[in-house]
Motif scaffolding. Structure first.
Motif, PDB file in Angstrom:
ATOM      1  N   ASP A 153      48.386  46.151  43.123  1.00 27.11           N
ATOM      2  CA  ASP A 153      49.442  47.159  42.979  1.00 27.11           C
ATOM      3  C   ASP A 153      49.136  48.156  41.861  1.00 27.11           C
ATOM      4  N   ASN A 154      48.397  47.699  40.853  1.00 29.84           N
ATOM      5  CA  ASN A 154      48.147  48.573  39.703  1.00 29.84           C
ATOM      6  C   ASN A 154      46.723  49.130  39.685  1.00 29.84           C
ATOM      7  N   GLY A 155      46.021  48.945  40.795  1.00 32.73           N
ATOM      8  CA  GLY A 155      44.665  49.496  40.935  1.00 32.73           C
ATOM      9  C   GLY A 155      43.711  48.977  39.864  1.00 32.73           C
ATOM     10  N   LEU A 156      43.836  47.694  39.521  1.00 28.95           N
ATOM     11  CA  LEU A 156      42.991  47.143  38.454  1.00 28.95           C
ATOM     12  C   LEU A 156      41.828  46.335  39.026  1.00 28.95           C
ATOM     13  N   ARG A 157      40.720  46.357  38.311  1.00 25.59           N
ATOM     14  CA  ARG A 157      39.575  45.541  38.719  1.00 25.59           C
ATOM     15  C   ARG A 157      39.413  44.380  37.735  1.00 25.59           C
ATOM     16  N   PRO A 158      38.959  43.220  38.215  1.00 25.24           N
ATOM     17  CA  PRO A 158      38.757  42.087  37.303  1.00 25.24           C
ATOM     18  C   PRO A 158      37.823  42.462  36.149  1.00 25.24           C
ATOM     19  N   PRO A 159      38.250  42.224  34.911  1.00 28.59           N
ATOM     20  CA  PRO A 159      37.428  42.617  33.762  1.00 28.59           C
ATOM     21  C   PRO A 159      36.221  41.693  33.569  1.00 28.59           C
ATOM     22  N   THR A 160      35.066  42.289  33.323  1.00 26.51           N
ATOM     23  CA  THR A 160      33.861  41.458  33.172  1.00 26.51           C
ATOM     24  C   THR A 160      33.324  41.431  31.732  1.00 26.51           C
ATOM     25  N   THR A 161      33.948  42.240  30.856  1.00 34.96           N
ATOM     26  CA  THR A 161      33.589  42.176  29.425  1.00 34.96           C
ATOM     27  C   THR A 161      34.910  42.084  28.646  1.00 34.96           C
ATOM     28  N   TRP A 162      34.812  41.736  27.370  1.00 40.10           N
ATOM     29  CA  TRP A 162      36.049  41.644  26.586  1.00 40.10           C
ATOM     30  C   TRP A 162      36.662  43.036  26.349  1.00 40.10           C
ATOM     31  N   ASP A 163      35.808  44.082  26.278  1.00 41.54           N
ATOM     32  CA  ASP A 163      36.369  45.443  26.149  1.00 41.54           C
ATOM     33  C   ASP A 163      37.179  45.797  27.385  1.00 41.54           C
ATOM     34  N   GLU A 164      36.606  45.468  28.557  1.00 41.97           N
ATOM     35  CA  GLU A 164      37.336  45.734  29.806  1.00 41.97           C
ATOM     36  C   GLU A 164      38.630  44.911  29.858  1.00 41.97           C
ATOM     37  N   PHE A 165      38.547  43.683  29.389  1.00 44.48           N
ATOM     38  CA  PHE A 165      39.746  42.831  29.377  1.00 44.48           C
ATOM     39  C   PHE A 165      40.846  43.493  28.554  1.00 44.48           C
ATOM     40  N   ASN A 166      40.468  43.985  27.356  1.00 39.28           N
ATOM     41  CA  ASN A 166      41.470  44.593  26.476  1.00 39.28           C
ATOM     42  C   ASN A 166      42.066  45.857  27.111  1.00 39.28           C
ATOM     43  N   ALA A 167      41.184  46.652  27.757  1.00 39.42           N
ATOM     44  CA  ALA A 167      41.677  47.887  28.397  1.00 39.42           C
ATOM     45  C   ALA A 167      42.655  47.534  29.521  1.00 39.42           C
ATOM     46  N   THR A 168      42.309  46.508  30.305  1.00 38.19           N
ATOM     47  CA  THR A 168      43.179  46.066  31.405  1.00 38.19           C
ATOM     48  C   THR A 168      44.520  45.569  30.853  1.00 38.19           C
ATOM     49  N   ALA A 169      44.431  44.738  29.815  1.00 39.71           N
ATOM     50  CA  ALA A 169      45.651  44.163  29.228  1.00 39.71           C
ATOM     51  C   ALA A 169      46.525  45.269  28.643  1.00 39.71           C
ATOM     52  N   ASP A 170      45.916  46.276  28.016  1.00 38.80           N
ATOM     53  CA  ASP A 170      46.690  47.384  27.439  1.00 38.80           C
ATOM     54  C   ASP A 170      47.438  48.143  28.533  1.00 38.80           C
ATOM     55  N   LYS A 171      46.724  48.381  29.668  1.00 40.84           N
ATOM     56  CA  LYS A 171      47.369  49.096  30.791  1.00 40.84           C
ATOM     57  C   LYS A 171      48.585  48.317  31.285  1.00 40.84           C
ATOM     58  N   LEU A 172      48.385  47.004  31.455  1.00 40.92           N
ATOM     59  CA  LEU A 172      49.480  46.158  31.955  1.00 40.92           C
ATOM     60  C   LEU A 172      50.664  46.191  30.990  1.00 40.92           C
ATOM     61  N   LYS A 173      50.336  46.068  29.724  1.00 39.93           N
ATOM     62  CA  LYS A 173      51.385  46.041  28.699  1.00 39.93           C
ATOM     63  C   LYS A 173      52.195  47.345  28.726  1.00 39.93           C
ATOM     64  N   ALA A 174      51.467  48.457  28.877  1.00 34.44           N
ATOM     65  CA  ALA A 174      52.132  49.765  28.905  1.00 34.44           C
ATOM     66  C   ALA A 174      53.094  49.866  30.092  1.00 34.44           C
ATOM     67  N   LYS A 175      52.783  49.125  31.165  1.00 32.49           N
ATOM     68  CA  LYS A 175      53.664  49.149  32.348  1.00 32.49           C
ATOM     69  C   LYS A 175      54.751  48.090  32.275  1.00 32.49           C
ATOM     70  N   GLY A 176      54.810  47.384  31.178  1.00 29.80           N
ATOM     71  CA  GLY A 176      55.845  46.363  31.012  1.00 29.80           C
ATOM     72  C   GLY A 176      55.516  45.048  31.705  1.00 29.80           C
ATOM     73  N   ILE A 177      54.231  44.845  32.037  1.00 29.73           N
ATOM     74  CA  ILE A 177      53.822  43.582  32.682  1.00 29.73           C
ATOM     75  C   ILE A 177      53.149  42.701  31.621  1.00 29.73           C
ATOM     76  N   LEU A 178      53.545  41.439  31.578  1.00 29.20           N
ATOM     77  CA  LEU A 178      52.943  40.545  30.591  1.00 29.20           C
ATOM     78  C   LEU A 178      51.471  40.317  30.954  1.00 29.20           C
ATOM     79  N   PRO A 179      50.547  40.721  30.069  1.00 29.89           N
ATOM     80  CA  PRO A 179      49.136  40.600  30.455  1.00 29.89           C
ATOM     81  C   PRO A 179      48.641  39.149  30.553  1.00 29.89           C
ATOM     82  N   LEU A 180      49.038  38.301  29.579  1.00 29.92           N
ATOM     83  CA  LEU A 180      48.379  36.991  29.491  1.00 29.92           C
ATOM     84  C   LEU A 180      49.402  35.864  29.405  1.00 29.92           C
ATOM     85  N   ALA A 181      49.240  34.881  30.291  1.00 30.09           N
ATOM     86  CA  ALA A 181      50.070  33.669  30.216  1.00 30.09           C
ATOM     87  C   ALA A 181      49.296  32.640  29.415  1.00 30.09           C
ATOM     88  N   MET A 182      49.931  32.139  28.377  1.00 35.06           N
ATOM     89  CA  MET A 182      49.272  31.118  27.577  1.00 35.06           C
ATOM     90  C   MET A 182      50.312  30.123  27.120  1.00 35.06           C
TER      91      MET A 182
END
Ligand code: GAL
Length: 415
Positions: A153-182
């Motif tokens: 739904d958010n046009g995201l690709r699975p992150p393969t580096t930690w930089d990509e992970f952070n960019a993905t998580a930031d996008k999700l956060k900006a949309k009000g979606i919880l990036p990480l379940a822990m």
């Protein structure tokens, strides 16, 4: 209490054995209490029952087995250990060293376990040349699980580096979606930490910093970056993470309440138990930057030295756990891959097949290492030293600089 004191008390009482178990039954201590874990232990229970062995359950909940090990120690001190218990690799060595475990070499020789158990697992299954434990699976703790719908739904690709992970998580956060379940338990934080160590530092750094506990690596620029990344992760979890079980975090990803989880492939057991298909509703990818390497943890069953009348049941159970058909059925439910290297993988899902293929490639490249969070890298006291710092850092505003100093100090003290 000192182990030798425990041992004297235990030897005296062991001959009496557990009140619950008898010659026709096995009492098994384990920590498999989540939906997927319960389904997997059910496969073992059913298998043993089909062989005329009654199952007496000693389940102690708590992911990673910390609580179970405490309960087991209490039983052993009282001289009343169960017939069999689940162990992670380093714990097998510890308990064998204290002479608690029964020799299984008789059945191992008859069935030629040497041929089907990979050498990396034999290292833990054997003590002083004798088999003292049976491996049931190979888990890979460094995976990233993603809710497919959120990603699509958010046009995201699975992150393969930690930089990509952070960019993905930031996008999700900006949309009000919880990036990480822990969840908030030391083993969960350490599972993420070792993925970051491997992902940012590569296999040689993991070997030095974790397997060799090299103090210079603790204070390195790479380790500073590792703790910086852990601080980033802390910013991607919700406020209620403290004390949450890993499987509740998994169900947040399944339901779409969170986008991702960093956790081992026992997550797959939850998906399967919830009638999902791994790789479909929840996508799997190896944790960012860890491609080409394989961290592993294996669950072993070891048998306690209990009354002679129960030895036959113990040998039958050991043989049952090593049975190739059992290993296939069990691991299909558990999310892991078989410990035996000769079990066909055709019935396994895409993530399982990838795990087996990656293990083969990483073995050839010499990039297979034991997991610290899951008891295959360091003995208990040293593991505790790492986990204390990792948890303290994650749950406070401790700086990365203070964390690396604390880690170096703790590791030296635990030597
Ligand atoms: C690991 C164990 C797995 C899994 C996980 C969560 O240490 O090896 O089988 O159950 O804990 O409980």
């Amino acid at each position: 209490m000192k182990w030798n004191v425990i041992r004297i008390a235990a030897v005296a009482a062991c001959t009496l054995g557990s009140a619950a178990a008898s010659a026709q039954s096995v009492e098994v201590m384990h920590w498999w209490t989540s939906g997927g874990e319960g389904a997997a232990i059910g496969v073992l229970k059913k298998d043993l029952e089909s062989r005329g062995i009654q199952w007496i359950d000693m389940a102690v909940s708590g992911g990673g087995g910390e609580a179970a090990m405490t309960a087991l120690r209490a039983r052993a001190v009282a001289g009343n250990p169960p017939t069999s218990a689940q162990f992670l690799g380093m714990a097998v060595v510890d308990w064998a060293n204290e002479d608690f475990l029964s020799d299984l070499t008789e059945v191992a020789t008859k069935e030629n376990w040497d041929r089907s158990i990979p050498p990396a697992l034999q290292r833990f299954a054997k003590f002083k040349g004798k088999y003292v434990a049976v491996p049931v699976n190979i888990h890979r703790p460094h995976w990233l699980w993603m809710n497919a719908r959120i990603f699509n739904d958010n046009g995201l690709r699975p992150p393969t580096t930690w930089d990509e992970f952070n960019a993905t998580a930031d996008k999700l956060k900006a949309k009000g979606i919880l990036p990480l379940a822990m969840g908030g338990q030391p083993f969960q934080e350490a599972t993420a930490w070792e993925s970051v160590v491997l992902g940012l530092g590569g296999p040689d750094f993991y070997r030095k910093a974790v397997i060799e506990a090299d103090p210079a690596s603790m204070k390195s620029a790479t380790m500073l970056k590792v703790f910086d990344q852990m601080r980033k992760l802390r910013g991607y979890v919700d406020r209620n993470f403290a004390g949450r079980d890993w499987n509740l975090a998994t169900s947040m990803v399944i339901k779409g309440d969170a986008a991702m989880q960093l956790m081992g492939d026992w997550v797959k057991g939850e998906l399967i138990a919830a009638k999902g298909t791994p790789g479909k509703e929840v996508l799997c990818i190896v944790a960012p930057g860890t491609q080409g390497s394989f961290l592993f943890n294996t669950d072993f069953f070891a048998m306690f030295k209990v009354g002679g009348d129960r030895r036959a049941m113990q040998l039958t159970m050991a043989s049952a756990v090593m049975n190739p058909t059992f290993q296939e059925t069990f691991n299909l439910a558990k999310g892991s891959i078989p410990a035996r290297s000769d079990v066909p993988m055709d019935k396994f899902d895409a993530c399982g097949k990838q795990s087996a293929a990656d293990l083969k490639a990483a073995t050839a490249a010499n990039h297979v290492y034991g997991s610290l969070a899951h008891g295959h890298a360091q003995p208990a006291a040293m593991q505790r030293a790492y986990l204390d710092v990792i948890t303290k850092h994650f749950n406070s505003d401790m700086s990365s600089k203070d964390a690396v100093e604390a880690l170096a100090k703790a590791v030296v003290a635990a030597r």
